[in-house]
Write a protein that holds these residues in place. Structure first.
Motif, PDB file in Angstrom:
ATOM      1  N   LYS A   1     -53.720  71.666 -44.546  1.00  0.00           N
ATOM      2  CA  LYS A   1     -52.824  71.392 -45.667  1.00  0.00           C
ATOM      3  C   LYS A   1     -51.606  70.604 -45.203  1.00  0.00           C
ATOM      4  O   LYS A   1     -51.250  69.585 -45.796  1.00  0.00           O
ATOM      5  CB  LYS A   1     -52.389  72.714 -46.315  1.00  0.00           C
ATOM      6  N   THR A   2     -50.940  71.078 -44.140  1.00  0.00           N
ATOM      7  CA  THR A   2     -49.724  70.412 -43.649  1.00  0.00           C
ATOM      8  C   THR A   2     -49.789  70.270 -42.132  1.00  0.00           C
ATOM      9  O   THR A   2     -50.615  70.888 -41.464  1.00  0.00           O
ATOM     10  CB  THR A   2     -48.464  71.220 -44.010  1.00  0.00           C
TER      11      THR A   2
ATOM     12  N   SER B   1     -54.011  67.576 -46.622  1.00  0.00           N
ATOM     13  CA  SER B   1     -54.193  67.509 -48.074  1.00  0.00           C
ATOM     14  C   SER B   1     -52.886  67.631 -48.848  1.00  0.00           C
ATOM     15  O   SER B   1     -52.790  67.167 -49.977  1.00  0.00           O
ATOM     16  CB  SER B   1     -55.165  68.602 -48.527  1.00  0.00           C
ATOM     17  N   ARG B   2     -51.862  68.257 -48.255  1.00  0.00           N
ATOM     18  CA  ARG B   2     -50.641  68.522 -49.015  1.00  0.00           C
ATOM     19  C   ARG B   2     -49.386  67.879 -48.437  1.00  0.00           C
ATOM     20  O   ARG B   2     -48.286  68.165 -48.891  1.00  0.00           O
ATOM     21  CB  ARG B   2     -50.404  70.034 -49.124  1.00  0.00           C
ATOM     22  N   GLU B   3     -49.555  67.056 -47.422  1.00  0.00           N
ATOM     23  CA  GLU B   3     -48.382  66.425 -46.808  1.00  0.00           C
ATOM     24  C   GLU B   3     -48.749  65.017 -46.355  1.00  0.00           C
ATOM     25  O   GLU B   3     -49.803  64.809 -45.764  1.00  0.00           O
ATOM     26  CB  GLU B   3     -47.921  67.268 -45.608  1.00  0.00           C
ATOM     27  N   LYS B   4     -47.873  64.077 -46.645  1.00  0.00           N
ATOM     28  CA  LYS B   4     -48.077  62.705 -46.179  1.00  0.00           C
ATOM     29  C   LYS B   4     -47.196  62.477 -44.954  1.00  0.00           C
ATOM     30  O   LYS B   4     -45.996  62.754 -44.985  1.00  0.00           O
ATOM     31  CB  LYS B   4     -47.721  61.711 -47.287  1.00  0.00           C
TER      32      LYS B   4
ATOM     33  N   HIS C   1     -54.210  61.218 -45.111  1.00  0.00           N
ATOM     34  CA  HIS C   1     -53.891  62.113 -46.230  1.00  0.00           C
ATOM     35  C   HIS C   1     -55.068  62.181 -47.187  1.00  0.00           C
ATOM     36  O   HIS C   1     -55.728  61.179 -47.468  1.00  0.00           O
ATOM     37  CB  HIS C   1     -52.650  61.585 -46.973  1.00  0.00           C
TER      38      HIS C   1
ATOM     39  N   GLN D   1     -58.663  64.380 -48.653  1.00  0.00           N
ATOM     40  CA  GLN D   1     -59.770  65.291 -48.341  1.00  0.00           C
ATOM     41  C   GLN D   1     -60.822  64.534 -47.526  1.00  0.00           C
ATOM     42  O   GLN D   1     -60.890  63.315 -47.561  1.00  0.00           O
ATOM     43  CB  GLN D   1     -60.423  65.790 -49.642  1.00  0.00           C
TER      44      GLN D   1
END
Length: 221
Positions: free
Chosen positions: A139-140, A163-166, A172, A174
């Motif tokens: 995720k991060t 998936s949750r952080e650029k 970035h 899936q």
């Protein structure tokens, strides 16, 4: 059932524990395999959960890297209360994820754990021309388990996707077909896949659609 004494326990990401214990002299396993662990305390001795050995068979200790779920009110939450000197109980060894030949390892989150021992083993004993790649979805950035060690072992063959952080350094999104096509050039190699069930199903479907044979896809049975 073996009794394991905890010698070291620490958090290595905000929700992942690294636990080292004593090792029974007669214990045998392949890198990537798992066992069932129980907490040796009243009320917990019947609550077994499967965890992967992240140590190598020849190490004089056992190591487990375990994602904890404090909101589940279960075994992994209780592990957060343990300290050096506490004990775990250990039973049978099992698992289908172990090294066959070089390939691409694909992990989501705590699904990395079987792959840690395999990659450590290959780093130590593999042919210098062996070309293993790890694709790791989280995720991060702070969720990336053992980031420094994996970078040291794999270099540019360690590919992270969040998936949750650029970030500047990681991809970035899936793991999908577009991503797989970008990073996989040989469809005849082995693919070792471990992670949450929806991720495994999606990745296996994508690999098969890209032309990977069933026999080259290795996952837990």
């Amino acid at each position: 059932m073996n009794t394991l004494k905890i010698t070291h326990i620490e958090k290595i990401t905000p929700d992942v524990l690294q636990i080292r214990t004593s090792k029974p002299s007669d214990l045998e396993f392949k890198p990537g395999q798992a066992t069932e662990l129980f907490i040796n305390q009243e009320g917990w001795k019947d609550e077994g959960r499967p965890f992967t050995f992240t140590s190598l068979p020849e190490n004089d200790h056992l190591e487990f890297v375990i994602k904890t779920y404090p909101d589940h009110n279960g075994v992994t939450e209780k592990l957060l209360d343990l300290k050096a000197g506490d004990e775990l109980l250990q039973t049978d060894v099992f698992g289908n994820i172990y090294f066959r030949e070089e390939g691409t390892f694909i992990a989501g989150g705590a699904g990395l754990t079987p792959l840690i021992a395999i990659l450590r083993n290959r780093n130590k004993y593999g042919d210098k021309n062996e070309n293993n790649k790890l694709i790791f979805a989280n995720k991060t950035k702070e969720d990336i388990i053992l980031k420094d060690e994996l970078e040291q072992m794999l270099g540019s063959n360690f590919i992270n996707i969040l998936s949750r952080e650029k970030t500047e350094e990681h991809e970035h999104g899936q793991i999908d077909q577009t991503f797989l096509k970008k990073h996989i050039f040989n469809l005849q190699q082995k693919f070792y896949i471990c992670g949450p069930d929806p991720m495994i199903e999606s990745v296996v479907k994508d690999l098969k659609e890209l032309g990977v044979d069933d026999e080259n896809i290795i996952m837990e049975e």
